[in-house]
Design an enzyme around this catalytic site. Structure first.
Site: not given
Lengths: 215, 218
Positions: A118, A121-122
Site C-alpha cells: 500500500c 498508507c498501510s
C-alpha cells in the site's frame, strides 16, 4: 477518571514503555491524556479498548491466513471458491470483517509472482493477516515495492528469474489482497494443519515463498 | 494531495528491514493509540477522512514519526477539528464538559463491529460502469489539494482494465464532505515500462485499484 497507567499482561521487560524511574516521553503523555479525556467525556469505553487490543494481539493474526492457504492446497474445490470469491471462502473458515470486507486472493505460480503493497498508507487484510508489521508500513517498502519489486524481494532473500512475471498489487482502494503461495515440494503426505504450520505471513504478502520441511 | 505519504517510486528511503518475531505492538502506548484511534472515530468520521488528516501531517514530522505516532496526531487533530475536544482539554487530559449524547461502542459490541463485512461497498445498481475488462484507459493528470487515491506515480499513464470490482464509495468526496458517492472501482494493470521507463524490471507490472473518475478512455 481513568488516568492511572494501564497494566497489560502482554508487557514484558523488552517492550515496557520506559526504564523504571525514567520520565515518560511526550508521546506517552499525549496518549494517556487522550485516553483519560475521551473516557472522561464519555466518548470511549475503556473496556472496549481492551477488547479491541486483545483481539488483534491474540485472536486475529497470520495463523488465520495460513489456515486459508493450507485449505486451498488440499482442497481444489475450496481453492476455486477462494480465487473467485475470496471473501465468502475465507468466511467459511470463520474469518471476516474490518479491513477485509472485500478480499481478493492472488495465486502465485512458477510463472507469476504476486506482491502486495500500500504505497499511500498501510492497507492490509486484517482478518487473515492481523495488523501489518512495521516494515510493511515503512517508507522503504512503500516507496520501492512498485518501482523495484525484484530488489525488495532480494532483500527478503528471494531471487526471481527474469522469466517470472512480477505483479505488484498497490492496495489503493478498499480491496484487500491475500497471496496464496505455491505449495512446496516434498509436502505430499502432510496434513492440512501440518501444512498451515509451514505458511508464513511474509509468503502471504508475497515477499517470500513457502519452504518445505526439508528446506 | 501531493503529500509525502504518496511514496510509490521515491528513492533514498533505505533498505527494507524486517524484524524477526516482531510483536504486534512494540510499546503499551501503541496499543492504546491504536484502539483509541478506532474507537474515537466510531460513528464520528470515516476512514477516508482519517487518512486525509494523516496525510496533512507536515512532511518532515510525518517522515520522522513512527506509524502509531501518525495515528495519534491524526486522531487528536480530528477531535479538535470536529469540536469534540479543545486544545486545553487535550493537554490536560481533563474534560471541561461532557457531551449530552455520545455514540459509544461498548466492550460487548466490539466483536460484532469487527466482523461487519459491509463498509465501503455500495449496491451495484447505484452506478453504471463506464469501462469494462480489457478496455485501454489513461489515468488523469490532476493534482488536487484534497484527498485522492490515485498515486502520483500512476498519473497520466496508460493501462488496461483487469477487473471491475463493482461499486464503492468514492474516497475523494468521502474525505472532503462525508458524501457517499457511488462509483465503479477497477483494477488497472500498468506495464512496468509505462510507469518507470527503462528502470522497470523485466516482465514487471503494477495493478492499481482506481475509481472511474481517475480514468479516461484511450
Amino acid at each position: 477518571m481513568s488516568s492511572a497507567p494501564h497494566q497489560h499482561r502482554h508487557d514484558d521487560e523488552h517492550h515496557r514503555d520506559q526504564e523504571p524511574g525514567s520520565p515518560l516521553t511526550d508521546t506517552q503523555l499525549r496518549v494517556r491524556a487522550l485516553e483519560s479525556l475521551l473516557v472522561d467525556k464519555g466518548l470511549v469505553d475503556p473496556a472496549a479498548l481492551d477488547v479491541l487490543i486483545d483481539t488483534y494481539e491474540t485472536k486475529i493474526g497470520p495463523r488465520n491466513g495460513a489456515q486459508v492457504v493450507a485449505r486451498a492446497w488440499v482442497d481444489p474445490e475450496y481453492k476455486k471458491r477462494l480465487l473467485t470469491d475470496a471473501g465468502s471462502a475465507i468466511a467459511e473458515l470463520g474469518f471476516a470483517g474490518r479491513q477485509g470486507e472485500d478480499i481478493i486472493a492472488l495465486e502465485n505460480t512458477s510463472k507469476v509472482h504476486n506482491l502486495v503493497v500500500c504505497t499511500l498508507c498501510s492497507c492490509y487484510p486484517w482478518p487473515v493477516l492481523g495488523l501489518p508489521p512495521v516494515w510493511y508500513k515503512s517508507a522503504p517498502y512503500r516507496s520501492r515495492a512498485v518501482i523495484d519489486p525484484r530488489g525488495v524481494l532480494r532483500e527478503f532473500g528471494l531471487e526471481l528469474s527474469d522469466d517470472v512475471e512480477v505483479r505488484v498489487f498497490d492496495s489503493t482502494a478498499e480491496l484487500r489482497y491475500l497471496v496464496i503461495p505455491e505449495r512446496p515440494a516434498g509436502t505430499e503426505g502432510m496434513s492440512e494443519s501440518q501444512l498451515a504450520e509451514l505458511v508464513t505471513r511474509d509468503s502471504m504478502i508475497g515477499v517470500a515463498i513457502v519452504k518445505g520441511p526439508q528446506q | 494531495m501531493n503529500g509525502v505519504h504518496d511514496m510509490g517510486g521515491m528513492h533514498g528511503m533505505g533498505p527494507v528491514v524486517p524484524e524477526p518475531n516482531e510483536p504486534v505492538f512494540h510499546h503499551d502506548w501503541e496499543r492504546r493509540a491504536f484502539a483509541l484511534t478506532i474507537m474515537a472515530g466510531f460513528k464520528r468520521w470515516n476512514i477516508d477522512r482519517s487518512r486525509y488528516m494523516r496525510e496533512r501531517m507536515p512532511p518532515a514530522a510525518y517522515l520522522a514519526a513512527s506509524y502509531y505516532e501518525r495515528w495519534l496526531w491524526g486522531t487528536e487533530r480530528l477531535l479538535l477539528e470536529r469540536g469534540y475536544v479543545s486544545a486545553k482539554e487535550l493537554e490536560s487530559g481533563k474534560a471541561a464538559d461532557r457531551p449530552s449524547e455520545a455514540d459509544v461502542l461498548r466492550a460487548g459490541e466490539v466483536g460484532k463491529m469487527l466482523r461487519n463485512r459491509y463498509a465501503a461497498r455500495m449496491k451495484d445498481e447505484l452506478a453504471e460502469a463506464r469501462f469494462k475488462v480489457g478496455d485501454r484507459v489513461r489515468t488523469k493528470n490532476f493534482h488536487p489539494v484534497g484527498h485522492t487515491r490515485l498515486p502520483r506515480y500512476a498519473r497520466d499513464k496508460r493501462g488496461v482494465v483487469y477487473c471491475d470490482h463493482g461499486v464503492f464509495i468514492f474516497p475523494d468526496t468521502h474525505a472532503a464532505r462525508g458524501e457517499k458517492v457511488p462509483q465503479h472501482c477497477y483494477s488497472v494493470r500498468f506495464e512496468g515500462g509505462e510507469l518507470w521507463g527503462p528502470n522497470a524490471g523485466p516482465r514487471d507490472a503494477v495493478y492499481i485499484d482506481l475509481f472511474e473518475d481517475y480514468l479516461e478512455p484511450l
